[in-house]
Write a protein that holds these residues in place. Sequence first.
Motif, PDB file in Angstrom:
ATOM      1  N   LEU A  60      33.296  47.651  48.699  1.00  0.00           N
ATOM      2  CA  LEU A  60      33.155  48.344  47.426  1.00  0.00           C
ATOM      3  C   LEU A  60      34.229  47.903  46.434  1.00  0.00           C
ATOM      4  N   LEU A  61      33.813  47.656  45.212  1.00  0.00           N
ATOM      5  CA  LEU A  61      34.746  47.357  44.129  1.00  0.00           C
ATOM      6  C   LEU A  61      35.480  48.640  43.773  1.00  0.00           C
ATOM      7  N   LYS A  62      36.803  48.569  43.733  1.00  0.00           N
ATOM      8  CA  LYS A  62      37.599  49.754  43.414  1.00  0.00           C
ATOM      9  C   LYS A  62      38.281  49.662  42.058  1.00  0.00           C
ATOM     10  N   GLN A  63      38.412  48.460  41.523  1.00  0.00           N
ATOM     11  CA  GLN A  63      39.041  48.317  40.208  1.00  0.00           C
ATOM     12  C   GLN A  63      38.624  46.987  39.608  1.00  0.00           C
ATOM     13  N   ILE A  64      38.468  46.967  38.297  1.00  0.00           N
ATOM     14  CA  ILE A  64      38.215  45.733  37.559  1.00  0.00           C
ATOM     15  C   ILE A  64      39.009  45.810  36.266  1.00  0.00           C
ATOM     16  N   GLY A 124      41.613  41.017  37.520  1.00  0.00           N
ATOM     17  CA  GLY A 124      40.606  40.652  38.499  1.00  0.00           C
ATOM     18  C   GLY A 124      39.885  41.837  39.115  1.00  0.00           C
ATOM     19  N   PHE A 125      39.227  41.561  40.255  1.00  0.00           N
ATOM     20  CA  PHE A 125      38.364  42.496  40.968  1.00  0.00           C
ATOM     21  C   PHE A 125      39.069  42.924  42.249  1.00  0.00           C
ATOM     22  N   VAL A 126      39.184  44.236  42.498  1.00  0.00           N
ATOM     23  CA  VAL A 126      39.986  44.738  43.616  1.00  0.00           C
ATOM     24  C   VAL A 126      39.123  45.485  44.627  1.00  0.00           C
ATOM     25  N   PHE A 127      39.372  45.203  45.908  1.00  0.00           N
ATOM     26  CA  PHE A 127      38.816  45.989  47.017  1.00  0.00           C
ATOM     27  C   PHE A 127      39.942  46.230  48.013  1.00  0.00           C
TER      28      PHE A 127
END
Length: 195
Positions: A47-51, A55-58
């Motif tokens: 699941l993506l937790k931050q953008i 960048g994109f964080v999991f």
Amino acid sequence: MGLYEDALERFKALLQEAREHPDIGEPTAMTLATTTAAGRPSARTVLLKQIDERGFVFYTNTRSRKGRQLAENPRAALTFFWAPLVRQVLVEGDVAPVADAEADAYFASRPRLSQIGAWASQQSEPLSGRDEFEARVAELEARFDGREVPRPPHWTGYRIRPDLIEFWHGREGRLHDRDRYHLEDGEWRWMLLNP
């Protein structure tokens, strides 16, 4: 606005559309592809937790298969597919762990049982039976009874810093729209692609 910022804004708009769609149960679900140092690939859904512009964080267990692969080869690909929207986004880039303070803050926001689970799961390792795992959960619930659950040292977030973001929009007859933003010689570029 630069091309990279434009790509991120397009992605955020699609993600918001997915969040609002009644038939998309998990709009932040993404397929994460990693490889070993020898190039053996694997993929799974996270699941993506931050953008944001970084960048994109999991988040995951660093000892898991994906954590070990990211330590060997810190590059990854993400695929978001929202079937009801007939949309897909591909992201590729280098990967690095988030700062400890960022991981601590996110871990503290998780439900308590998820925090216990992060300690209890020896992710990707063999399990003799469900009873073994449930016993670890019970032991950890007792250990942390009445106090906050700290973030395990083997659990953190990873940030994919994109060097490629590709948008796909499905169309009738497989006459799809595809366009790509990519980093080349230190500059972001944009191009249309054949479907």
